[in-house]
Design a protein around this motif. Structure first.
Motif, PDB file in Angstrom:
ATOM      1  N   GLY A  28       2.243 122.567 154.459  1.00  0.00           N
ATOM      2  CA  GLY A  28       0.911 121.773 154.799  1.00  0.00           C
ATOM      3  C   GLY A  28       0.510 122.463 156.084  1.00  0.00           C
ATOM      4  O   GLY A  28       0.594 123.495 156.479  1.00  0.00           O
ATOM      5  N   GLN A  97       1.871 111.385 153.963  1.00  0.00           N
ATOM      6  CA  GLN A  97       1.595 112.710 152.885  1.00  0.00           C
ATOM      7  C   GLN A  97       1.441 112.634 151.506  1.00  0.00           C
ATOM      8  O   GLN A  97       0.702 113.377 150.866  1.00  0.00           O
ATOM      9  CB  GLN A  97       2.838 113.740 152.992  1.00  0.00           C
ATOM     10  CG  GLN A  97       3.204 114.217 154.408  1.00  0.00           C
ATOM     11  CD  GLN A  97       2.443 114.787 155.066  1.00  0.00           C
ATOM     12  OE1 GLN A  97       1.847 115.777 154.348  1.00  0.00           O
ATOM     13  NE2 GLN A  97       2.114 114.625 156.413  1.00  0.00           N
ATOM     14  N   GLY A 100      -2.691 109.287 148.507  1.00  0.00           N
ATOM     15  CA  GLY A 100      -3.984 109.824 148.071  1.00  0.00           C
ATOM     16  C   GLY A 100      -5.179 108.958 147.764  1.00  0.00           C
ATOM     17  O   GLY A 100      -4.788 107.675 148.060  1.00  0.00           O
ATOM     18  N   GLN A 125     -16.580 111.300 151.464  1.00  0.00           N
ATOM     19  CA  GLN A 125     -15.354 112.100 151.281  1.00  0.00           C
ATOM     20  C   GLN A 125     -14.643 112.321 152.549  1.00  0.00           C
ATOM     21  O   GLN A 125     -15.336 111.951 153.755  1.00  0.00           O
ATOM     22  CB  GLN A 125     -15.823 113.538 150.631  1.00  0.00           C
ATOM     23  CG  GLN A 125     -16.391 114.226 151.585  1.00  0.00           C
ATOM     24  CD  GLN A 125     -16.873 115.691 151.149  1.00  0.00           C
ATOM     25  OE1 GLN A 125     -17.930 115.723 150.543  1.00  0.00           O
ATOM     26  NE2 GLN A 125     -16.365 116.754 151.308  1.00  0.00           N
ATOM     27  N   ASP A 128     -10.400 115.842 155.320  1.00  0.00           N
ATOM     28  CA  ASP A 128      -9.204 116.638 155.134  1.00  0.00           C
ATOM     29  C   ASP A 128      -8.692 117.209 153.923  1.00  0.00           C
ATOM     30  O   ASP A 128      -8.574 118.050 153.496  1.00  0.00           O
ATOM     31  CB  ASP A 128      -7.996 115.993 156.077  1.00  0.00           C
ATOM     32  CG  ASP A 128      -7.783 114.399 155.503  1.00  0.00           C
ATOM     33  OD1 ASP A 128      -8.806 114.139 154.439  1.00  0.00           O
ATOM     34  OD2 ASP A 128      -6.839 114.086 155.865  1.00  0.00           O
ATOM     35  N   ASP A 129      -9.011 116.144 152.842  1.00  0.00           N
ATOM     36  CA  ASP A 129      -8.791 116.350 151.315  1.00  0.00           C
ATOM     37  C   ASP A 129      -9.890 116.649 150.639  1.00  0.00           C
ATOM     38  O   ASP A 129      -9.746 117.417 149.521  1.00  0.00           O
ATOM     39  CB  ASP A 129      -7.666 115.223 150.687  1.00  0.00           C
ATOM     40  CG  ASP A 129      -8.540 113.893 150.750  1.00  0.00           C
ATOM     41  OD1 ASP A 129      -9.844 113.816 151.046  1.00  0.00           O
ATOM     42  OD2 ASP A 129      -7.717 113.059 150.654  1.00  0.00           O
ATOM     43  N   ASP A 130     -10.927 116.297 151.135  1.00  0.00           N
ATOM     44  CA  ASP A 130     -12.374 116.494 150.445  1.00  0.00           C
ATOM     45  C   ASP A 130     -12.339 116.185 149.141  1.00  0.00           C
ATOM     46  O   ASP A 130     -13.108 116.782 148.147  1.00  0.00           O
ATOM     47  CB  ASP A 130     -12.449 118.247 150.512  1.00  0.00           C
ATOM     48  CG  ASP A 130     -13.428 118.669 151.512  1.00  0.00           C
ATOM     49  OD1 ASP A 130     -13.927 117.917 152.411  1.00  0.00           O
ATOM     50  OD2 ASP A 130     -13.186 119.898 151.777  1.00  0.00           O
ATOM     51  N   CYS A 131     -11.693 114.943 148.755  1.00  0.00           N
ATOM     52  CA  CYS A 131     -11.182 114.661 147.428  1.00  0.00           C
ATOM     53  C   CYS A 131     -12.526 113.769 146.927  1.00  0.00           C
ATOM     54  O   CYS A 131     -13.019 114.099 145.768  1.00  0.00           O
ATOM     55  CB  CYS A 131     -10.358 113.457 147.505  1.00  0.00           C
ATOM     56  SG  CYS A 131      -8.795 114.257 147.326  1.00  0.00           S
TER      57      CYS A 131
END
Ligand code: AMP
Length: 210
Positions: A28, A97, A100, A125, A128-131
Motif C-alpha cells: 500500500g 483498507q 471501498g 470521486q 485516493d482511490d479515484d473510483c
C-alpha cells in the motif's frame, strides 16, 4: 423544500499536496505521519449543501465520514464550514483498507433512509482511490435518480436541475427529490474552515457514532 435534509459524504484522504510514497513491501502507500485532509470534491459538496441551507432551501446538513478514528477531524472540518451535525461510521485502520465504494454506498444508503434525507451530496470521486463509483452505487441502492459531475445545481421545490460538463459542452438534467448528486470542480469554491470555527467544532461533542 425548506424541510430538506442533506446528507454529505466527507472522506478523509491523504492531502492532495503530499508526495505519495509506496511502502517497501508494496502492500500500500505510507500513511503514518502523513498529512490527511477532506477529499477536495467532498469540500465542494459540503459548500453546496451549506449554500442550500443559507438560501433557506435546506433545513439541515449532516456530514458523514466512514473510516478510522481520525475521520472525526474531517467531520469537524465540515462542521466548521457550516454543517449542522456529523455522523462517524468508525472502522479500525485495518478494516478501513477494505472499505471501498460498495461498502460505503451500503452505509450511506442506510443512513439516508434512517435520517430521512431528501438529497445525498457526494464528491464525484475520492482522490485516493479515484473510483468515481460511490454516488452511482448509492443512487442504485436507494433507487433514487442521480445527477453526476454537477457543475451547477438549482433547486426549486422538489425539482433539481443539474448541469454537467460533457465533451460537446453542457448537459442539463432535471431530477425530482429524493436524489443523489455528485459534485464536479467548477460547482463552487469552498469556503475555508476558519480557525475560530474549527475551535468551536472541537468544543462540540464527538460526532455521533453509527
Ligand atoms: P469514490 O467513489 O471512492 O471515488 O468516492 C466518491 C465520493 O463518495 C467521495 O467524494 C465522498 O463524497 C463519498 N465517499 C467515498 N468514501 C467515503 C467514506 N469513507 N466516507 C464518507 N464518504 C465517502
Amino acid at each position: 423544500m425548506a424541510d430538506l435534509r442533506v446528507l454529505v459524504g466527507v472522506k478523509r484522504v491523504i492531502d492532495f499536496a503530499v508526495k505519495i510514497r509506496v511502502k517497501p513491501d508494496k502492500s500500500g502507500v505510507v500513511t503514518d505521519g502523513v498529512k490527511h485532509s477532506m477529499n477536495p470534491f467532498c469540500e465542494i459538496a459540503v459548500e453546496e449543501a451549506v449554500r442550500l441551507k443559507e438560501k433557506k432551501l435546506a433545513k439541515e446538513v449532516i456530514a458523514v465520514s466512514c473510516g478510522p478514528l481520525q475521520c472525526q477531524e474531517t467531520i469537524r472540518t465540515a462542521l466548521a464550514m457550516g454543517a449542522d451535525r456529523g455522523i462517524h461510521v468508525e472502522v479500525s485502520e485495518a478494516e478501513a483498507q477494505r472499505l471501498g465504494p460498495l461498502q460505503v454506498s451500503r452505509l450511506l444508503s442506510a443512513l439516508a433512509q434512517k435520517e430521512k434525507v431528501g438529497l445525498v451530496l457526494l464528491g464525484k470521486q475520492a482522490i485516493d482511490d479515484d473510483c468515481n463509483q460511490t454516488g452511482q452505487m448509492t443512487a442504485a441502492m436507494l433507487d433514487w435518480p442521480q445527477g453526476t459531475f454537477a457543475s451547477k445545481l438549482a433547486l426549486e421545490g422538489d425539482k433539481l436541475t443539474v448541469e454537467r460538463e460533457i465533451d460537446g459542452g453542457l448537459e442539463t438534467i432535471r431530477l425530482k427529490l429524493p436524489a443523489v448528486v455528485t459534485t464536479d470542480l467548477r460547482l463552487n469554491e469552498p469556503r475555508y474552515a476558519t480557525l475560530p470555527n474549527i475551535m468551536v467544532s472541537w468544543a462540540r461533542a464527538r460526532p455521533k457514532p453509527f
